[in-house]
Design an enzyme around this catalytic site. Structure first.
Site, mmCIF file in Angstrom:
data_model
loop_
_atom_site.group_PDB
_atom_site.id
_atom_site.type_symbol
_atom_site.label_atom_id
_atom_site.label_comp_id
_atom_site.label_asym_id
_atom_site.label_seq_id
_atom_site.Cartn_x
_atom_site.Cartn_y
_atom_site.Cartn_z
ATOM 1 N N HIS A 144 31.712 42.039 76.581
ATOM 2 C CA HIS A 144 32.181 41.813 77.952
ATOM 3 C C HIS A 144 31.326 40.747 78.641
ATOM 4 O O HIS A 144 31.861 39.844 79.304
ATOM 5 C CB HIS A 144 32.106 43.134 78.724
ATOM 6 C CG HIS A 144 32.402 43.029 80.179
ATOM 7 N ND1 HIS A 144 33.662 43.245 80.704
ATOM 8 C CD2 HIS A 144 31.594 42.732 81.238
ATOM 9 C CE1 HIS A 144 33.619 43.081 82.014
ATOM 10 N NE2 HIS A 144 32.380 42.774 82.365
ATOM 11 N N GLU A 145 30.006 40.839 78.487
ATOM 12 C CA GLU A 145 29.118 39.857 79.105
ATOM 13 C C GLU A 145 29.278 38.475 78.485
ATOM 14 O O GLU A 145 29.255 37.460 79.185
ATOM 15 C CB GLU A 145 27.659 40.317 79.009
ATOM 16 C CG GLU A 145 27.370 41.676 79.633
ATOM 17 C CD GLU A 145 27.875 41.801 81.063
ATOM 18 O OE1 GLU A 145 27.952 40.780 81.762
ATOM 19 O OE2 GLU A 145 28.207 42.930 81.467
ATOM 20 N N HIS A 148 32.253 36.855 79.942
ATOM 21 C CA HIS A 148 31.974 36.249 81.253
ATOM 22 C C HIS A 148 31.504 34.805 81.077
ATOM 23 O O HIS A 148 31.933 33.901 81.797
ATOM 24 C CB HIS A 148 30.882 37.038 81.989
ATOM 25 C CG HIS A 148 31.390 38.158 82.827
ATOM 26 N ND1 HIS A 148 32.338 37.991 83.813
ATOM 27 C CD2 HIS A 148 31.076 39.484 82.831
ATOM 28 C CE1 HIS A 148 32.585 39.151 84.401
ATOM 29 N NE2 HIS A 148 31.835 40.074 83.821
ATOM 30 N N GLU A 224 36.599 40.402 86.382
ATOM 31 C CA GLU A 224 36.204 41.539 85.544
ATOM 32 C C GLU A 224 37.327 41.941 84.597
ATOM 33 O O GLU A 224 37.077 42.280 83.438
ATOM 34 C CB GLU A 224 35.800 42.726 86.419
ATOM 35 C CG GLU A 224 34.460 42.569 87.093
ATOM 36 C CD GLU A 224 33.353 42.258 86.107
ATOM 37 O OE1 GLU A 224 33.215 42.988 85.091
ATOM 38 O OE2 GLU A 224 32.629 41.283 86.343
#
Length: 292
Positions: A144-145, A148, A224
């Site tokens: 997930h990071e 980003h 997100e």
């Protein structure tokens, strides 16, 4: 909150300082003998708005390390740190990214990504997350990071922040000029801004700055969902990310400083959701499961 929510907090502080200093030092090049020069004011607002936003972005990685006490892993000291570096490297290569810096910090379950560009990024994971999650769940959070970074979310939010900053500065000074003109009505022609202008601008900078942060937080919440989808793509399935979110839903996510919260994994309930950089975990899980 134990610690105030990198980008938004740092930006707000910079904008307040720049705005107050410019007001108190008389840096009002947009005033002329005939009143307010809107063209010069707009140029001033653009310069200040985007300047403050990009200063925040440039400082983001340094402030993130300092505010969380994150330690960059240069040489892995144990098997966990080796696994963490290998996991970040694997996802970065899959996403077509240069290897980010990898850091670890003491704290409750959380993680964040930051940096001025895709080529100068940082992924930091808390000890609480590594100790509380299974490897599959922790991998999903790391994915997930990395997503980003791959999506360029820090730069995107910086541009959005620059736009709202510009409006805040422009509108605050127009209102300040109108209030100052009303207070001087019937008096001598003003040679420049008076005390009414100064007080009004400082108050409007603060109030509009808070409203602007709500707008930026809205766009952050939308990013997100994209990062969750990116994690699902990197993992080959949305299930690990959904499982990681369920795990987080059952524990108290470690709160991050404002300047890194926009790239972390926590969220807030109730009306405070307006100021939250993250959607509710239940909503994120539902969106992920709809992709299954």
């Amino acid at each position: 909150m134990k610690r105030i929510m990198l980008l938004i907090g740092t930006n707000l502080a910079i904008m307040l300082v720049l705005g107050i200093v410019s007001t108190l030092t008389g840096a009002h090049k947009f005033f002329s003998g005939s009143g307010l020069d809107l063209g010069k004011l707009l140029f001033f607002a653009l310069l200040m708005g985007f300047g403050g936003s990009f200063i925040s972005l440039w400082l983001s990685k340094t402030i993130a390390k300092w505010s969380t006490g994150a330690r960059v892993i240069d040489t892995p000291a144990n098997s966990t740190e080796l696994w963490l570096i290998d996991t970040v490297r694997r996802f970065a290569e899959k996403a077509g990214l240069p290897m980010p810096e990898v850091a670890i910090y003491e704290g409750e379950p959380n993680a964040f990504a930051t940096g001025a560009s895709r080529n100068s990024s940082l992924v930091a994971v808390s000890t609480g997350l590594l100790q509380s999650m299974t490897r599959s769940e922790a991998e999903a959070v790391i994915a997930h990071e990395v997503a980003h970074i791959a999506n360029g979310d820090m730069v995107t939010l910086t541009l959005i922040q620059g736009v709202v900053n510009t409006f805040v500065i422009f509108i605050a000074r127009v209102i300040g000029w109108l209030v100052d003109s009303a207070l001087r009505k019937g008096g001598d022609e003003p040679s420049g801004p008076g005390i009414g202008y100064t007080i009004t601008v400082v108050v409007c900078d603060i109030l509009f700055g808070i409203l602007a942060s709500i707008i930026v937080m809205y766009f952050s919440r939308q990013r997100e969902f994209r990062a969750d989808a990116g994690a699902a793509q990197l993992m080959g399935s949305p299930r690990p990310m959904a499982a990681a979110l369920r795990r987080l839903g059952g524990m108290e996510a470690g709160e991050l400083p404002q300047n890194v919260a926009t790239a972390g994994i926590n969220g807030r309930p109730g009306w405070m959701a307006l100021f939250s950089s993250h959607p509710p975990i239940e909503e994120r899980i539902a969106v992920l499961e709809s992709r299954s």
